[in-house]
Every structure is written in structure tokens, then in C-alpha cells.
Design a protein around this motif. Structure first.
Motif, mmCIF file in Angstrom:
data_model
loop_
_atom_site.group_PDB
_atom_site.id
_atom_site.type_symbol
_atom_site.label_atom_id
_atom_site.label_comp_id
_atom_site.label_asym_id
_atom_site.label_seq_id
_atom_site.Cartn_x
_atom_site.Cartn_y
_atom_site.Cartn_z
ATOM 1 N N GLY A 81 53.710 8.782 24.710
ATOM 2 C CA GLY A 81 53.758 10.002 25.506
ATOM 3 C C GLY A 81 54.682 11.065 24.970
ATOM 4 N N PHE A 82 55.074 10.949 23.693
ATOM 5 C CA PHE A 82 55.947 11.959 23.082
ATOM 6 C C PHE A 82 55.363 12.411 21.740
ATOM 7 N N VAL A 83 54.051 12.599 21.695
ATOM 8 C CA VAL A 83 53.393 12.993 20.454
ATOM 9 C C VAL A 83 53.618 14.486 20.210
ATOM 10 N N THR A 84 54.251 14.796 19.094
ATOM 11 C CA THR A 84 54.563 16.186 18.759
ATOM 12 C C THR A 84 53.763 16.709 17.585
ATOM 13 N N SER A 85 53.153 15.804 16.801
ATOM 14 C CA SER A 85 52.439 16.255 15.613
ATOM 15 C C SER A 85 51.415 15.208 15.192
ATOM 16 N N LEU A 86 50.286 15.681 14.642
ATOM 17 C CA LEU A 86 49.216 14.835 14.126
ATOM 18 C C LEU A 86 48.751 15.403 12.798
ATOM 19 N N ALA A 87 48.309 14.530 11.908
ATOM 20 C CA ALA A 87 47.765 14.995 10.633
ATOM 21 C C ALA A 87 46.825 13.938 10.073
ATOM 22 N N PHE A 88 45.675 14.369 9.539
ATOM 23 C CA PHE A 88 44.770 13.478 8.823
ATOM 24 C C PHE A 88 45.168 13.421 7.354
ATOM 25 N N GLY A 89 44.927 12.265 6.734
ATOM 26 C CA GLY A 89 45.189 12.112 5.318
ATOM 27 C C GLY A 89 44.217 12.918 4.478
ATOM 28 N N PRO A 90 44.524 13.092 3.194
ATOM 29 C CA PRO A 90 43.688 13.929 2.324
ATOM 30 C C PRO A 90 42.229 13.508 2.253
ATOM 31 N N ASP A 91 41.948 12.197 2.381
ATOM 32 C CA ASP A 91 40.550 11.745 2.326
ATOM 33 C C ASP A 91 39.968 11.472 3.706
ATOM 34 N N GLY A 92 40.743 11.719 4.763
ATOM 35 C CA GLY A 92 40.243 11.579 6.125
ATOM 36 C C GLY A 92 40.141 10.165 6.646
ATOM 37 N N THR A 93 40.569 9.169 5.880
ATOM 38 C CA THR A 93 40.423 7.776 6.316
ATOM 39 C C THR A 93 41.571 7.314 7.197
ATOM 40 N N VAL A 94 42.682 8.050 7.195
ATOM 41 C CA VAL A 94 43.833 7.679 8.014
ATOM 42 C C VAL A 94 44.357 8.931 8.702
#
Length: 355
Positions: free
Chosen positions: A55-68
Motif C-alpha cells: 500500500g505504499f507504491v510510489t513508482s512502477l517501471a517495465f523492463g526494456p524487453d517488457g518481460t519484468v
């Protein structure tokens, strides 16, 4: 393709959505924030994926190939499979420090930024590769160069023991932590952005200035010293256009201004209002972003309106929303994602975001 400004997708949450991210191919969208679930949805047809959070998510990012994808959740960084949601690794870069930003470098390593330091983590294991502490923090914002070699930091020094009005914009090498450039306005720096080739940095500060300086050496390009008072826009947020010709700056005076990147000369602003007209009561601009085509930009204001507009400030749509906590374009520019209280919304940009 729907009408410009129409809702293409709504993702319900139980809490404020402060983090959003598109996969590199634009087929998936992730959102998270103050509730206990990070949600990944297809922008077209595909199965949903929900993963737990604290409940403290401040940032998200996909990896360069989108698998993670990486999740900043409190003090922890999680790397998860984009297919199953399984945790591949997790750990606190620095126990006791909340992570405010996660981004991937082109080689798959992960950069995590806290209030006081920058960490480079091994993409396969999460092990720290480098720790770069920042003297006299707080880190208020950051941007990473496209090639992954440099990080620009917006520093707010008002939180020190003497509470003095001070701040700086700094450029650091991620491989060594060495500082390559610094600009010191008369107050805290709110936001920074690299030009596409990372030779320049755009920054805005609490001294009511927007400035551009050289990443190597820190020399200020504009405004000229005598012109600083003419550049006051009460700036809070900013972005470079992907081609490096334009920048957009959002101010607390309610306007998002499109500026020529080379000179800082204003080309247009949104909303387009008659300067002689009475104050319409437009609230401060809290978020701005440039579309991938470099022809349109978006802004969100505390008057709960999201606008898509061209370089001259002509609006293609103005949509009423809840308070916007996060905003960003899809890689192809066809969608504009906004994070609000209790939901994330994808707006269709119609033909204006494409090309």
C-alpha cells in the motif's frame, strides 16, 4: 480509436493511484498506489494480472524487453515477472529509506532513488552495484539520460537543520557517482529533465525560475542573468519534447507553457485565455508531459481538468477528472494515462497523439 478525450480503460483501485507505467510495446499498463494491489491490464485484449503490495507504491517501471516490471513499495524494490507476477527478487536498497522512484537502464539494471541517495541494482539479482549518497538532501525529482549513463537530480535543501532557502540541480555519472554539472538557483529545485541527447538539463525552482544548463560543466544557457525576472512562471513541473526542440512547463499560475528549448521563448500556453480577461480561477498545474510525436503535450491542474494541446496551446480536449496524482503517455502516444483517487484512467488521444 475513440473520440479525443474519451475513456479507453478504467482500472479501479481502493486508494490513490500514484504510480503508472506502460510496457515498452504499449500493450500493457500497470498502476498502483495506496491500496494493497498492483494491477496490470492489457491496453487491448489480454488477461488481467493482480499482485499484492503493502500500500505504499510510489513508482512502477517495465523492463526494456517488457518481460519484468519493478515496483517501489515502501522501503522495498520488487522485480516481478510481467507474465505471472512472481517475485524474482526483492530487497531494500537502504533499510529505513523509502524508495520514491524506480527506473530501468538499457542494460536491464535498476535505478532506485530515495530521499537521500541513488542506487544502481543488478537486474538479475537486485544486489547493489553502486550507492550514490547525496549531501544536503532532499531529492525532490530525478531524470535518467536515454543511454543510461547520467542521472539528473532536483535537490530541495530547505529540509536541513537551518531551514535555509536553497537547492540545486545536479548531474551525476551512474557508473562512478561523479558530479558533472550543477546549477544553483536561489531556492529549492522542484523538477529536472534531460534533453534527448542529455547535453542539457531543464529545471524549475522555488525562486520562480525555469532554467536550462549544460550537463557537462553546469553553465546556464538561459535565461540570461538580466532576463531572470522576465521568465517568472511560478513553475512546478516540466518535460522535454522527445526531439529536443520544445519544452513544456507547468506553473502554479494555472498555465502550461510551451517554450523553445534553445532560447526559452514562449510559443504557446494552455489554456489559451485572453490576458485582459478576468482571472478564471484556474488552479496550479501539477503534471505535464510531452507526447512521443513531439506535436502535443498534456497537463493536469488542481481544477481537476486534464488538457491535451498543441505547441501553440490550442486544446484538442479538456476533460474533467478527479485530482491527478500521476500522468504519462503510452509509447505510441495514442493513450494518456492518469492516476487518480480510487482509479487509473486511460484517455484516448485520437489522431492527435499518433504519428
Amino acid at each position: 480509436m475513440g473520440d479525443p478525450g474519451s475513456v479507453a480503460l478504467t482500472v479501479e483501485h481502493d486508494g490513490g493511484v500514484q504510480a503508472i507505467a506502460f510496457s515498452p510495446d504499449g500493450t500493457r499498463f500497470a498502476s498502483g498506489g495506496g491500496d494493497s494491489v498492483v494491477r496490470v491490464r492489457a491496453t487491448g485484449i489480454g488477461p488481467p494480472l493482480d499482485v499484492p503490495s503493502s500500500g505504499f507504491v510510489t513508482s512502477l517501471a517495465f523492463g526494456p524487453d517488457g518481460t519484468v516490471f519493478a515496483v517501489a513499495d515502501g522501503e522495498q524494490v520488487f522485480l516481478r515477472s510481467a507474465t505471472t507476477g512472481a517475485v524474482l527478487w526483492q530487497g531494500p536498497p537502504q533499510p529505513g529509506d523509502a524508495v520514491n522512484l524506480v527506473r530501468f537502464l538499457p542494460d536491464g539494471r535498476v535505478v532506485a532513488v530515495t530521499d537521500t541517495a541513488v542506487f544502481v541494482l543488478d537486474g538479475a539479482t537486485g544486489s547493489p552495484v553502486r550507492s550514490i549518497p547525496v549531501d544536503t538532501p532532499l531529492i525532490a525529482g530525478a531524470d535518467i539520460s536515454r543511454d543510461g549513463t547520467l542521472i539528473a537530480l532536483a535537490i530541495d535543501e530547505r529540509h536541513g537543520g537551518d531551514h535555509h532557502q536553497a537547492g540545486s540541480a545536479r548531474v551525476l555519472r551512474l557508473d562512478t557517482g561523479a558530479e558533472t554539472g550543477r546549477l544553483t538557483p536561489d531556492d529549492a529545485v522542484f523538477a529536472v529533465a534531460f534533453s534527448p541527447d542529455a547535453s542539457l538539463v531543464l529545471c524549475c525552482a522555488a525562486d520562480d525560475t525555469t532554467r536550462v544548463f549544460e550537463a557537462d560543466g553546469g553553465a546556464q544557457l538561459w535565461p540570461a542573468e538580466d532576463d531572470v525576472d522576465d521568465q517568472v512562471t511560478a513553475p512546478h513541473c516540466l518535460a522535454y519534447d522527445p526531439k529536443g526542440r520544445w519544452s513544456v512547463v507547468g506553473g502554479s499560475d494555472g498555465f502550461a507553457r510551451v517554450l523553445e528549448a534553445e532560447s526559452g521563448v514562449e510559443r504557446g500556453r494552455a489554456p489559451k485565455l485572453d490576458p485582459a480577461a478576468p482571472d478564471p480561477g484556474v488552479g496550479a498545474v501539477t503534471h505535464v508531459a510531452f507526447g512521443p510525436n513531439g506535436k502535443v503535450a498534456a497537463s493536469a491542474c488542481v481544477d481537476n481538468v486534464v488538457r491535451l494541446f498543441d505547441l501553440d496551446g490550442k486544446e484538442h480536449y479538456a476533460v474533467g477528472t478527479d485530482e491527478v496524482l500521476a500522468m504519462g503517455f503510452s509509447p505510441d502516444g495514442r493513450l494518456l494515462a492518469i492516476g487518480c483517487f480510487n482509479r487509473a484512467v486511460l484517455l484516448d488521444n485520437g489522431p492527435f497523439g499518433a504519428g
